[in-house]
Write a protein that holds these residues in place. Structure first.
Motif, PDB file in Angstrom:
ATOM      1  N   MET A   1       0.818  -1.059  -0.464  1.00  0.00           N
ATOM      2  CA  MET A   1      -0.372  -0.517   0.420  1.00  0.00           C
ATOM      3  C   MET A   1       1.362   1.912  -0.267  1.00  0.00           C
ATOM      4  SD  MET A   1      -2.462   1.160   2.909  1.00  0.00           S
ATOM      5  CE  MET A   1      -3.562  -0.570   2.717  1.00  0.00           C
ATOM      6  N   ALA A   2       0.726   1.551  -1.434  1.00  0.00           N
ATOM      7  CA  ALA A   2       1.470   2.880  -1.175  1.00  0.00           C
ATOM      8  C   ALA A   2       1.274   4.845   0.139  1.00  0.00           C
ATOM      9  CB  ALA A   2       1.701   3.915  -2.609  1.00  0.00           C
ATOM     10  N   GLN A   3       1.801   4.770   0.086  1.00  0.00           N
ATOM     11  CA  GLN A   3       1.334   6.641   0.821  1.00  0.00           C
ATOM     12  C   GLN A   3       1.669   7.428   0.105  1.00  0.00           C
ATOM     13  OE1 GLN A   3       4.827   6.826   3.820  1.00  0.00           O
ATOM     14  NE2 GLN A   3       3.280   5.591   5.740  1.00  0.00           N
ATOM     15  N   ALA A   4       0.927   8.553   0.635  1.00  0.00           N
ATOM     16  CA  ALA A   4       1.046   9.226  -0.750  1.00  0.00           C
ATOM     17  C   ALA A   4       1.565  10.552  -0.139  1.00  0.00           C
ATOM     18  CB  ALA A   4      -0.761  10.170   0.190  1.00  0.00           C
ATOM     19  N   ARG A   5       1.970  11.279  -1.166  1.00  0.00           N
ATOM     20  CA  ARG A   5       3.295  12.308  -1.594  1.00  0.00           C
ATOM     21  C   ARG A   5       2.620  13.042  -0.437  1.00  0.00           C
ATOM     22  NH1 ARG A   5       7.664  12.188  -4.230  1.00  0.00           N
ATOM     23  NH2 ARG A   5       6.758  10.141  -5.764  1.00  0.00           N
ATOM     24  N   ARG A   6       4.196  13.809   0.491  1.00  0.00           N
ATOM     25  CA  ARG A   6       3.694  15.053   1.147  1.00  0.00           C
ATOM     26  C   ARG A   6       4.518  15.594  -0.191  1.00  0.00           C
ATOM     27  NH1 ARG A   6       4.343  14.626   7.086  1.00  0.00           N
ATOM     28  NH2 ARG A   6       3.678  12.475   7.530  1.00  0.00           N
ATOM     29  N   PRO A   7       3.746  17.221   0.848  1.00  0.00           N
ATOM     30  CA  PRO A   7       3.717  18.356   0.195  1.00  0.00           C
ATOM     31  C   PRO A   7       5.456  18.886   0.630  1.00  0.00           C
ATOM     32  CG  PRO A   7       1.856  18.880   1.174  1.00  0.00           C
ATOM     33  CD  PRO A   7       2.284  17.301   1.529  1.00  0.00           C
ATOM     34  N   PHE A   8       6.557  18.981  -0.465  1.00  0.00           N
ATOM     35  CA  PHE A   8       7.699  19.244  -0.695  1.00  0.00           C
ATOM     36  C   PHE A   8       7.807  19.872   0.836  1.00  0.00           C
ATOM     37  CE2 PHE A   8       6.672  23.224  -2.562  1.00  0.00           C
ATOM     38  CZ  PHE A   8       7.282  24.252  -1.985  1.00  0.00           C
ATOM     39  N   TRP A   9       7.062  21.090   0.519  1.00  0.00           N
ATOM     40  CA  TRP A   9       7.522  22.014   2.543  1.00  0.00           C
ATOM     41  C   TRP A   9       7.460  20.845   3.291  1.00  0.00           C
ATOM     42  CZ3 TRP A   9       3.276  23.532  -0.322  1.00  0.00           C
ATOM     43  CH2 TRP A   9       2.428  22.864   0.290  1.00  0.00           C
ATOM     44  N   ARG A  10       7.300  20.163   3.587  1.00  0.00           N
ATOM     45  CA  ARG A  10       7.218  19.327   4.837  1.00  0.00           C
ATOM     46  C   ARG A  10       7.895  18.053   4.593  1.00  0.00           C
ATOM     47  NH1 ARG A  10       1.146  17.356   6.382  1.00  0.00           N
ATOM     48  NH2 ARG A  10       2.049  16.723   8.725  1.00  0.00           N
ATOM     49  N   THR A  11       8.706  18.258   3.728  1.00  0.00           N
ATOM     50  CA  THR A  11       9.704  17.452   3.310  1.00  0.00           C
ATOM     51  C   THR A  11      10.722  17.185   4.230  1.00  0.00           C
ATOM     52  OG1 THR A  11      10.652  17.715   1.387  1.00  0.00           O
ATOM     53  CG2 THR A  11       9.009  16.315   1.654  1.00  0.00           C
ATOM     54  N   LEU A  12      11.403  15.868   4.796  1.00  0.00           N
ATOM     55  CA  LEU A  12      13.531  16.231   5.538  1.00  0.00           C
ATOM     56  C   LEU A  12      13.837  16.822   4.606  1.00  0.00           C
ATOM     57  CD1 LEU A  12      14.397  15.878   8.073  1.00  0.00           C
ATOM     58  CD2 LEU A  12      15.262  13.551   7.386  1.00  0.00           C
ATOM     59  N   TYR A  13      13.706  16.580   3.866  1.00  0.00           N
ATOM     60  CA  TYR A  13      14.846  17.183   2.055  1.00  0.00           C
ATOM     61  C   TYR A  13      14.741  19.034   2.391  1.00  0.00           C
ATOM     62  CZ  TYR A  13      17.158  18.232  -1.675  1.00  0.00           C
ATOM     63  OH  TYR A  13      17.721  18.326  -2.922  1.00  0.00           O
ATOM     64  N   PHE A  14      13.651  19.807   2.724  1.00  0.00           N
ATOM     65  CA  PHE A  14      13.515  20.633   1.862  1.00  0.00           C
ATOM     66  C   PHE A  14      13.430  21.399   3.498  1.00  0.00           C
ATOM     67  CE2 PHE A  14      10.574  24.911   2.169  1.00  0.00           C
ATOM     68  CZ  PHE A  14      10.649  25.078   1.561  1.00  0.00           C
ATOM     69  N   GLN A  15      13.386  21.005   4.217  1.00  0.00           N
ATOM     70  CA  GLN A  15      13.121  21.421   5.537  1.00  0.00           C
ATOM     71  C   GLN A  15      14.866  21.570   6.281  1.00  0.00           C
ATOM     72  OE1 GLN A  15      11.135  19.858   8.788  1.00  0.00           O
ATOM     73  NE2 GLN A  15       8.704  20.331   7.867  1.00  0.00           N
ATOM     74  N   VAL A  16      16.066  20.547   6.079  1.00  0.00           N
ATOM     75  CA  VAL A  16      16.919  20.518   5.891  1.00  0.00           C
ATOM     76  C   VAL A  16      17.620  21.950   5.556  1.00  0.00           C
ATOM     77  CG1 VAL A  16      19.077  19.691   6.430  1.00  0.00           C
ATOM     78  CG2 VAL A  16      17.553  18.556   7.060  1.00  0.00           C
ATOM     79  N   LEU A  17      17.290  21.668   3.795  1.00  0.00           N
ATOM     80  CA  LEU A  17      17.471  22.764   2.863  1.00  0.00           C
ATOM     81  C   LEU A  17      17.926  24.015   3.823  1.00  0.00           C
ATOM     82  CD1 LEU A  17      19.116  22.800   0.573  1.00  0.00           C
ATOM     83  CD2 LEU A  17      16.813  22.983  -1.018  1.00  0.00           C
ATOM     84  N   VAL A  18      16.501  24.372   4.161  1.00  0.00           N
ATOM     85  CA  VAL A  18      16.052  25.318   4.662  1.00  0.00           C
ATOM     86  C   VAL A  18      16.781  25.763   5.727  1.00  0.00           C
ATOM     87  CG1 VAL A  18      13.861  26.902   6.189  1.00  0.00           C
ATOM     88  CG2 VAL A  18      14.013  26.272   3.254  1.00  0.00           C
ATOM     89  N   GLY A  19      17.258  25.113   6.993  1.00  0.00           N
ATOM     90  CA  GLY A  19      17.847  25.138   8.193  1.00  0.00           C
ATOM     91  C   GLY A  19      19.449  25.477   7.404  1.00  0.00           C
ATOM     92  N   ILE A  20      19.704  25.127   6.197  1.00  0.00           N
ATOM     93  CA  ILE A  20      21.192  25.091   6.094  1.00  0.00           C
ATOM     94  C   ILE A  20      21.234  26.496   5.647  1.00  0.00           C
ATOM     95  CG2 ILE A  20      23.476  24.732   4.417  1.00  0.00           C
ATOM     96  CD1 ILE A  20      22.173  21.639   4.320  1.00  0.00           C
ATOM     97  N   ALA A  21      20.410  26.939   4.865  1.00  0.00           N
ATOM     98  CA  ALA A  21      20.776  28.345   3.789  1.00  0.00           C
ATOM     99  C   ALA A  21      20.384  29.213   5.127  1.00  0.00           C
ATOM    100  CB  ALA A  21      19.352  28.273   2.970  1.00  0.00           C
TER     101      ALA A  21
END
Length: 448
Positions: free
Chosen positions: A1-21
């Motif tokens: 059963m596949a999970q629904a894709r999260r909005p990009f702003w709620r992903t770890l990738y985006f949040q860590v990128l914002v933290g680095i910037a």
């Protein structure tokens, strides 16, 4: 059963990128404030190191105890060590080749007598305490329980392997213990995801401190060395590891996309250990068996440090060139031989590469150890590249060993890299783990 894709702003990738910037911005505009944020990065790394011990122990024990053939475990270990030795040596050779070709330290004409020996005295002292015999003996903890409090990866791995083999040998009598450990594994991986909520904050604090402490301007002083190191590491990853990946049937670019969240976390914290639990989980979700992941990844963190090896060879040549120290072919071969040994056991944490470099130079008399003071100020900026290269190298090594064992299907790898494969829901995955029907941890519930 596949999970629904999260909005990009709620992903770890985006949040860590914002933290680095944000960290770079704060460190640049308000250096003193950036320096004061160091505890945020240190605190996050301590949180992750706190959970690494149970992650390694439980993964290795449940993996070994669940194997039908313990001979396969020994075979996997032998293949992993052969891979580590081969590619660590190759990384050193690539670093030496590029260093001799580019010669980043040439023309500086620095007199070693004018260098501040006190600045690196602490590193040299610590490095001189690391002999091969002491390294081997240090793998054995003082007690079976002290391995869990020391946080030493190899000690934990040593105890876990012994416990896992013993649990497998007692047969049916150990089933209840194994079932209980599988429940603990599900709980511990859930803890990992809880801790990842702090990842953007940790990346923000670590990056703000780095820029605030050393300043972006300090990069210009040794831009040649830094640029050469990043170029060589990229060359090694793309060409060498890329060819290895293609040979065994998977795409390096696909793997990098698959672990992009973890790579950003490593970049932000300058520590490959900060993403170790998530890497182990993702490799298992991609189809690599738990015993292989549990053995290859933690061992690779001590024995498969491609980035650290490239750094050592380049840094040593830079110091020699900057101080007009001529190195013969014999000197460079000695440097490589010593580095092969001294690099083993360097954990993927900030600063370890500098200590290992001190250990190497203290054995190679031709290169002045005081020359390390030349790169002390920018070592932190190179630690990110060291950690990233080490991290990718260990991910590739695990998949390669799994492919050598014919334990993972390339089609499943490709599907996982594309985000396909019908992953289980968190509830279903936890249930299967508790019942002992699956070795795959629950899919990542990313912070947000």
């Amino acid at each position: 059963m596949a999970q629904a894709r999260r909005p990009f702003w709620r992903t770890l990738y985006f949040q860590v990128l914002v933290g680095i910037a944000l960290g770079v911005l704060v460190g640049w505009l308000w250096p003193e404030t950036g320096q004061s944020l160091k505890p945020l990065g240190d605190g996050f790394i301590k949180l992750v190191k706190m959970i690494i011990t149970p992650v390694i122990f439980l993964t290795v024990v449940t993996g070994i105890a669940g194997m039908a053939d313990l001979k396969a475990f020994g075979r996997v270990g032998a293949k992993a060590m052969a891979y580590f030795l081969t590619f660590s040596t190759l990384a050193l050779a690539v670093g030496l080749a590029v260093g001799n070709l580019v010669r980043p330290g040439e023309g500086l004409n620095i007199d070693p007598a004018t260098l501040d020996r006190g600045a690196v005295a602490g590193y040299v002292t610590e490095a001189q305490e690391r002999t091969l015999t002491e390294f081997v003996l240090h793998i054995i903890p003082d007690t079976a329980f002290s391995a869990f409090t020391s946080g030493e990866i190899l000690q934990i791995l040593f105890v876990a392997i012994l416990f896992g083999i013993s649990l497998a040998l007692v047969g049916a009598r150990g089933e209840r213990v194994l079932s209980g450990l599988r429940v603990l594994t599900a709980i511990v991986f859930r803890m990992v995801h809880i801790l990842m909520y702090a990842a953007p904050i940790g990346a923000f604090g670590a990056m703000a401190f780095t820029i605030g402490q050393y300043g972006i301007g300090s990069l210009a002083n040794l831009a040649g060395l830094i640029g050469t190191f990043y170029f060589t590491s990229l060359l090694f990853v793309v060409v060498v590891l890329g060819l290895v990946a293609r040979t065994v049937g998977f795409s390096l670019l696909g793997l990098v996309r698959y672990i992009k969240d973890e790579l950003l976390l490593v970049l932000g914290t300058s520590s490959s250990e900060s993403a170790m639990p998530l890497l182990m989980e993702k490799l298992e979700r991609a189809g690599c068996p738990k015993p292989i992941v549990g053995l290859v990844v933690p061992t690779g963190y001590s024995f498969n440090l491609d980035g650290t090896n490239i750094y050592m060879s380049l840094a040593a040549l830079f110091i020699a060139q900057a101080t007009n120290t001529e190195l013969t072919l014999g000197d460079q071969l000695l440097l490589m031989a010593v580095a092969i040994i001294s690099s083993k056991g360097a954990a993927g944490v900030t600063g370890s590469g500098f200590i290992v470099l001190a250990a190497t130079l203290s054995v190679v008399p031709s290169i002045p150890v005081a020359g390390m003071a030349l790169i002390l100020g920018v070592d932190r900026f190179m630690s990110e590249c060291r950690a990233l290269t080490n991290f990718v190298g260990n991910a590739v090594a695990t998949i390669v060993v799994a492919r050598w064992e014919k334990a993972v299907d390339p089609a499943r790898l490709r599907a996982a890299f594309r985000g396909e494969g019908g992953e289980l829901t968190e509830k279903e995955s936890d249930l299967l783990q508790i019942e002992g029907k699956s070795d795959v941890p629950a899919p990542a519930a990313e912070p947000g």
